[in-house]
Design an enzyme around this catalytic site. Structure first.
Site, PDB file in Angstrom:
ATOM      1  N   ARG A 261     100.247  30.225  -0.997  1.00  0.00           N
ATOM      2  CA  ARG A 261      99.763  31.189   0.007  1.00  0.00           C
ATOM      3  C   ARG A 261      99.360  32.474  -0.710  1.00  0.00           C
ATOM      4  O   ARG A 261      98.335  33.080  -0.406  1.00  0.00           O
ATOM      5  CB  ARG A 261     100.824  31.485   1.082  1.00  0.00           C
ATOM      6  CG  ARG A 261     100.382  32.607   2.013  1.00  0.00           C
ATOM      7  CD  ARG A 261     101.174  32.807   3.305  1.00  0.00           C
ATOM      8  NE  ARG A 261     102.523  32.344   3.303  1.00  0.00           N
ATOM      9  CZ  ARG A 261     103.548  32.948   2.681  1.00  0.00           C
ATOM     10  NH1 ARG A 261     103.361  34.080   2.038  1.00  0.00           N
ATOM     11  NH2 ARG A 261     104.761  32.425   2.730  1.00  0.00           N
TER      12      ARG A 261
ATOM     13  N   ASP B  56      79.519  42.456   9.015  1.00  0.00           N
ATOM     14  CA  ASP B  56      79.534  40.990   9.080  1.00  0.00           C
ATOM     15  C   ASP B  56      78.183  40.513   8.540  1.00  0.00           C
ATOM     16  O   ASP B  56      77.151  40.688   9.180  1.00  0.00           O
ATOM     17  CB  ASP B  56      79.749  40.564  10.536  1.00  0.00           C
ATOM     18  CG  ASP B  56      79.827  39.044  10.710  1.00  0.00           C
ATOM     19  OD1 ASP B  56      79.296  38.318   9.840  1.00  0.00           O
ATOM     20  OD2 ASP B  56      80.393  38.593  11.717  1.00  0.00           O
TER      21      ASP B  56
ATOM     22  N   TYR C 232      78.748  38.620  17.533  1.00  0.00           N
ATOM     23  CA  TYR C 232      79.254  37.257  17.673  1.00  0.00           C
ATOM     24  C   TYR C 232      80.319  37.200  18.763  1.00  0.00           C
ATOM     25  O   TYR C 232      81.239  38.024  18.791  1.00  0.00           O
ATOM     26  CB  TYR C 232      79.819  36.815  16.316  1.00  0.00           C
ATOM     27  CG  TYR C 232      80.406  35.439  16.330  1.00  0.00           C
ATOM     28  CD1 TYR C 232      79.571  34.315  16.449  1.00  0.00           C
ATOM     29  CD2 TYR C 232      81.773  35.233  16.242  1.00  0.00           C
ATOM     30  CE1 TYR C 232      80.108  33.045  16.469  1.00  0.00           C
ATOM     31  CE2 TYR C 232      82.310  33.961  16.255  1.00  0.00           C
ATOM     32  CZ  TYR C 232      81.475  32.872  16.374  1.00  0.00           C
ATOM     33  OH  TYR C 232      82.015  31.613  16.394  1.00  0.00           O
TER      34      TYR C 232
ATOM     35  N   LYS D 175      79.210  29.117   7.604  1.00  0.00           N
ATOM     36  CA  LYS D 175      77.783  29.064   7.888  1.00  0.00           C
ATOM     37  C   LYS D 175      76.970  28.888   6.601  1.00  0.00           C
ATOM     38  O   LYS D 175      77.106  27.881   5.951  1.00  0.00           O
ATOM     39  CB  LYS D 175      77.379  30.318   8.674  1.00  0.00           C
ATOM     40  CG  LYS D 175      78.371  30.688   9.803  1.00  0.00           C
ATOM     41  CD  LYS D 175      78.402  29.689  10.933  1.00  0.00           C
ATOM     42  CE  LYS D 175      79.538  29.888  11.931  1.00  0.00           C
ATOM     43  NZ  LYS D 175      79.714  31.213  12.469  1.00  0.00           N
TER      44      LYS D 175
HETATM   45  C1  LIG Z   1      80.720  31.976  13.099  1.00  0.00           C
HETATM   46  C2  LIG Z   1      80.728  33.432  13.010  1.00  0.00           C
HETATM   47  C3  LIG Z   1      81.929  34.137  12.945  1.00  0.00           C
HETATM   48  C4  LIG Z   1      83.272  33.465  13.046  1.00  0.00           C
HETATM   49  O1  LIG Z   1      83.508  32.622  11.968  1.00  0.00           O
HETATM   50  P1  LIG Z   1      84.409  31.281  12.049  1.00  0.00           P
HETATM   51  O2  LIG Z   1      84.296  30.751  10.670  1.00  0.00           O
HETATM   52  O3  LIG Z   1      83.815  30.407  13.091  1.00  0.00           O
HETATM   53  O4  LIG Z   1      85.785  31.725  12.396  1.00  0.00           O
HETATM   54  C5  LIG Z   1      81.858  35.519  12.812  1.00  0.00           C
HETATM   55  N1  LIG Z   1      80.676  36.159  12.763  1.00  0.00           N
HETATM   56  C6  LIG Z   1      79.505  35.514  12.823  1.00  0.00           C
HETATM   57  C7  LIG Z   1      78.231  36.278  12.766  1.00  0.00           C
HETATM   58  C8  LIG Z   1      79.486  34.126  12.952  1.00  0.00           C
HETATM   59  O5  LIG Z   1      78.321  33.497  13.041  1.00  0.00           O
END
Ligand SMILES: *Cc1c(COP(=O)(O)O)cnc(C)c1O
Length: 380
Positions: A47, A171, A99, A196
């Protein structure tokens, strides 16, 4: 090193001191042996640290031009760790077009812990200043925004955050480090859902954070270890592998995104196309300045469209898969109002432009002729 070289080699020296394997091995272990209490080769309990995760964390830091990387079990776990740097009474100014899961985490969980959120349109960066109080600690930005593809001026927002001594978190999931590097533009924290584009193959849920400041990194590492939402070794390996082709995939995503956006813009059944590379996009000039290219995410609405029309279109796609998520090699299509953004109340949704006929495409890296003909037949 320049970007493409970094994507492959950044932070990857000596990933396997044991045998010299070129790719970081998957250290599928929970613990590491010690020769004497406290005497070990840098890892104790997985961890706190794992060599596969460590290799990924260094790779992510490298492509974002940052000093410290941290990998988490999901993008939301990464955001959760960032929010845990705050205390009850603190305030966050967040973009209002974000998001859905981030909105849910802010409004559904952290609000109950006494953190106050202001959801603000940030395209005019100066609008932010009127929401700043003595309790404001953080600005949360996402650009391009999801699903409306608005572009926020990171440099302008960073000037405001610096002036008021706030943390600016960006983000960077949609753009990726290939298109823009928020730390270089003045952000303090860059966050990714590596699920993504960085993973890039729709086969993993994972997240990350990159920062430059040593103290902030220490605080985030403390939270990562104390709360425990780490990326596992197999998932770390998959994201690390994804990063090595990020530049190649992104180049094609951008080419195909352009072809799709231009096709849709000319189509008589399409009301409006949202893609920052279009001349008539309201933030096109900032996008041109801030991003290397315009990405593969395209949203559009249908003329006189209802949810029913959008659903009919989505059901008729063959090459595009109807699915949540984005950023994989395959093209995906989604309906924000009932899928990714269903957790945002309808009235809030409407205000930001997420109408019932809005469709969001994650344009993949297939042949663009196949993508265009698929869209054409589904529209007809
Ligand atoms: C998918 C996404 C998230 C969240 O990520 P997860 O891996 O699904 O927890 C946060 N911000 C954006 C812009 C996203 O597309």
């Amino acid at each position: 090193m320049k970007f493409n070289t970094k994507a492959i080699h950044g932070g990857q020296e000596n990933v396997d001191p044991g045998y010299g394997s070129v790719m970081a091995p998957i250290y599928q272990t929970s613990t590491f042996s010690q020769t004497s209490p406290g005497s070990h080769k840098g890892f104790e309990y997985a961890r706190s640290g794992n060599p596969t995760r460590d290799a990924l964390e260094k790779a992510i830091a490298s492509i974002e031009n940052g000093k410290h990387g941290l990998a988490f079990g999901s993008g939301l776990a990464a955001i959760d760790a960032i929010l845990k740097t705050l205390k009850p009474g603190d305030e966050v100014i967040s973009t209002n077009d974000l998001y859905g899961g981030t909105y849910r985490l802010f409004n559904g969980i952290y609000k109950n812990f006494g953190i106050k959120f202001h959801f603000v349109g940030m395209q005019g960066a100066t609008a932010i200043e009127s929401f700043i109080t003595t309790n404001t600690k953080m600005i949360w930005a996402e650009t391009p925004t999801n699903p409306m593809m608005n572009i926020l001026d990171i440099k302008a927002i960073a000037q405001i955050s610096k002036k008021h001594k706030l943390l600016l978190a960006v983000d960077n999931t949609f753009a990726t480090a290939y298109l823009q590097q928020p730390l270089d533009l003045g952000a303090d924290i860059v966050m990714h859902s590596t699920t993504k584009y960085l993973g890039g193959h729709s086969d993993v849920i994972s997240g990350s954070i990159v920062v430059n400041d040593d103290k902030l990194a220490e605080q985030l590492y403390f939270i990562q270890n104390a709360s425990g939402a780490i990326a596992g070794p197999m998932d770390s390996f998959l994201v690390l592998r994804g990063i090595k082709t990020l530049h190649l995939r992104m180049q094609r995503h951008c080419e195909n995104g352009k072809a799709v956006a231009e096709f849709l813009q000319r189509h008589p059944k399409v009301e409006k196309v949202y893609w920052p590379g279009l001349q008539d996009h309201p933030n096109h000039e900032i996008a041109k300045k801030q991003m290397k290219d315009f990405g593969g995410m395209v949203s559009f609405s249908l003329k006189g469209g209802s949810t029913k029309d959008a659903v009919r279109f989505l059901e008729h796609l063959n090459v595009f898969t109807l699915a949540e998520s984005l950023g994989g090699v395959e093209s995906l299509a989604g309906h924000p109002a009932t899928m990714t953004h269903a957790s945002i109340p309808k009235e809030e949704r409407k205000k930001i432009g997420v109408v019932d006929s809005l469709i969001r495409l994650s344009v993949g890296v297939e042949d663009k002729e196949d993508l265009l003909s698929d869209l054409k037949q589904a529209l007809s």
